[in-house]
Design an enzyme around this catalytic site. Structure first.
Site, mmCIF file in Angstrom:
data_model
loop_
_atom_site.group_PDB
_atom_site.id
_atom_site.type_symbol
_atom_site.label_atom_id
_atom_site.label_comp_id
_atom_site.label_asym_id
_atom_site.label_seq_id
_atom_site.Cartn_x
_atom_site.Cartn_y
_atom_site.Cartn_z
ATOM 1 N N ARG A 49 82.195 51.498 74.480
ATOM 2 C CA ARG A 49 82.671 50.230 73.371
ATOM 3 C C ARG A 49 82.716 49.492 74.162
ATOM 4 N NH1 ARG A 49 87.516 48.568 72.744
ATOM 5 N NH2 ARG A 49 88.883 49.850 73.336
ATOM 6 N N TYR A 103 68.991 41.046 52.720
ATOM 7 C CA TYR A 103 69.800 42.671 52.197
ATOM 8 C C TYR A 103 70.897 42.644 51.790
ATOM 9 C CZ TYR A 103 72.117 47.063 53.444
ATOM 10 O OH TYR A 103 73.202 48.463 53.595
ATOM 11 N N ASP A 175 67.053 37.838 60.414
ATOM 12 C CA ASP A 175 66.843 39.197 60.819
ATOM 13 C C ASP A 175 65.047 40.175 60.919
ATOM 14 O OD1 ASP A 175 66.823 42.386 60.103
ATOM 15 O OD2 ASP A 175 68.260 41.837 59.005
ATOM 16 N N LYS A 200 65.980 52.026 61.595
ATOM 17 C CA LYS A 200 64.272 51.201 61.084
ATOM 18 C C LYS A 200 63.957 51.771 61.388
ATOM 19 C CE LYS A 200 67.497 50.699 57.035
ATOM 20 N NZ LYS A 200 68.712 50.590 57.503
HETATM 21 C C1 LIG Z 1 67.034 43.602 56.265
HETATM 22 C C2 LIG Z 1 67.871 45.033 57.087
HETATM 23 N N1 LIG Z 1 69.161 43.949 57.604
HETATM 24 C C3 LIG Z 1 70.305 44.995 58.111
HETATM 25 C C4 LIG Z 1 70.556 46.072 57.622
HETATM 26 C C5 LIG Z 1 71.623 47.174 57.372
HETATM 27 O O1 LIG Z 1 71.168 47.477 58.678
HETATM 28 P P1 LIG Z 1 72.305 49.900 58.432
HETATM 29 O O2 LIG Z 1 72.003 50.140 57.724
HETATM 30 O O3 LIG Z 1 71.139 50.162 59.918
HETATM 31 O O4 LIG Z 1 73.575 49.016 58.465
HETATM 32 C C6 LIG Z 1 69.305 47.022 56.800
HETATM 33 C C7 LIG Z 1 69.298 48.071 55.658
HETATM 34 O O5 LIG Z 1 68.996 48.057 55.296
HETATM 35 C C8 LIG Z 1 68.568 46.201 56.180
HETATM 36 O O6 LIG Z 1 67.405 46.157 55.534
#
Ligand SMILES: Cc1ncc(COP(=O)(O)O)c(C=O)c1O
Length: 382
Positions: A49, A103, A175, A200
């Site tokens: 952790r 997202y 992001d 991803k």
């Molecule tokens: C651009 C983006 N950021 C963050 C996330 C969140 O990621 P996680 O599903 O690994 O929590 C996603 C999920 O689809 C995403 O597409």
């Protein structure tokens, strides 16, 4: 070897490794959650952790190398990375400016979870710096954006935003999940922090949930402190799998870039396809920005059929190879309808205003033979 730093494809395989004779070529999985301590000392205390067990440290060094960052931290999910990454920057009374093209989970985090913590959030149209500047307040501490954005694959020009953020002393957080460091490294374009859902492209095989935050060593340490108390750390096995996935990042993404370009070009030439969202196409509004800012256009695209939502549903039911599933960035080609997945919590009107009408299909292009993918698309559309 020369003194020149290794290139990205090499860093993906070796970055952060300290070579020693006798070491196993593949990093061993250390699944232990407990480590023996010297009596009477808390120094060097290891615990998953805390983000400091062997598999976490190894993959964190590699990710920092790939992003050109001082440090990186792996968390239990992309959402964990977003939450801890932003909470390490913002305090009660602070204001966050965030792109509205993000997202759905990030949107919920900012709109529903942050205000009760005393953090005010304004969502803005991210193109150019005008809208950002218009909503700037004395309390504004950070700017957040996604590039390319989920799900419309819009590419945001970093130039004006970098100038605004540095002029105002704001942290610029990006992001870059849709791009992966192969196509876009935000720190090289003036960002202070880069965040990924490692679920991803970074892992790339649809079998790990994870997130990454990268930036300065002192900031990453603050994120680590948040991760420790909010309990957002990954399991050692997830770190091991992520490190294994990273080794093929460059070849996977290179193939995905090529496949996506071929599919987008093919779709754009069809009369039954109304719109193709892919910045690699010269007619796309972000083509020039993407050409200068990204090393490749990416493996994500989206399209809308002339027959609208009913035609989209018919097509999704007809695919034989391409599968309907919500995540992205893996070796398998996957399609999804954001109205039912990533943006399900928004109303149809809100989605339409954000450029995601019903019938909008998001496609995460995999590494299969592109001819087979196009045959599947053609059979489905016929
Ligand atoms: C651009 C983006 N950021 C963050 C996330 C969140 O990621 P996680 O599903 O690994 O929590 C996603 C999920 O689809 C995403 O597409």
């Amino acid at each position: 070897m020369s003194d020149r730093p290794p290139r990205l494809a090499t860093l993906a395989v070796h970055g952060g490794r300290v070579p020693a004779t006798g070491d196993p070529v593949v990093a061993p999985l250390v699944q232990s959650v407990n480590f023996v301590e010297p009596v009477g000392s808390a120094e060097g205390l290891r615990y998953p952790r805390y983000g400091n067990v062997p598999n976490a440290e190894q993959v964190q060094r590699r990710l920092a190398a790939l992003e050109g960052a001082e440090a990186a931290l792996v968390l239990g999910s992309g959402m964990g990375a977003l939450a801890c990454g932003m909470l390490a920057l913002l305090r009660p009374g602070d204001h966050l400016l965030a792109s509205e093209w993000i997202y759905g989970g990030a949107r919920r985090l900012f709109a529903e979870e942050f205000p009760p913590l005393g953090i005010d959030v304004t969502l803005v149209d991210p193109t150019g710096s005008r809208e950002w500047r218009r909503h700037l307040r004395r309390e504004t501490r950070a700017m957040f954006l996604e590039s390319p954005s989920n799900p419309a694959c819009r590419v945001i020009d970093m130039g004006p935003l970098r100038r605004l953020a540095s002029g105002q002393g704001l942290a610029l957080v990006v992001d870059a999940t849709f791009a992966s460091p192969v196509n876009f490294r935000p720190l090289e374009h003036g960002a202070d922090v880069v965040i990924h859902s490692a679920t991803k492209y970074l892992n790339g095989h649809n079998d790990v949930l994870g997130g990454v935050v990268a930036g300065t060593a002192s900031y990453v340490e603050e994120v680590r402190q948040k991760m420790m108390v909010w309990g957002q750390a990954p399991d050692p096995f997830a770190c091991w799998l992520l490190e294994r996935g990273l080794k093929t990042l460059d070849v996977r993404v290179e193939r995905q870039n090529r496949n996506a370009m071929a599919i987008a070009t093919w779709l754009a030439a069809r009369a039954d396809v109304a719109t193709v969202h892919f910045a690699g196409l010269p007619a796309h509004p972000d083509h020039q920005v993407a050409k200068t800012q990204m090393a490749g256009f990416g493996g994500m695209l989206a399209f809308e059929l002339a027959g609208g939502a009913a035609a989209a549903e018919r097509l999704l039911k007809r695919f034989r190879l391409i599968r309907n599933a919500p995540s992205l960035g893996g070796v398998d080609t996957i399609v999804s309808e954001p109205r039912l997945t990533s943006h399900a919590h928004m109303t149809p009107a809100e989605r339409a205003a954000a450029g995601i009408p019903d019938g909008f299909i998001r496609m995460s292009v995999g590494i299969e033979a592109v001819e087979d993918l196009i045959e599947d698309l053609e059979a489905g559309l016929r």
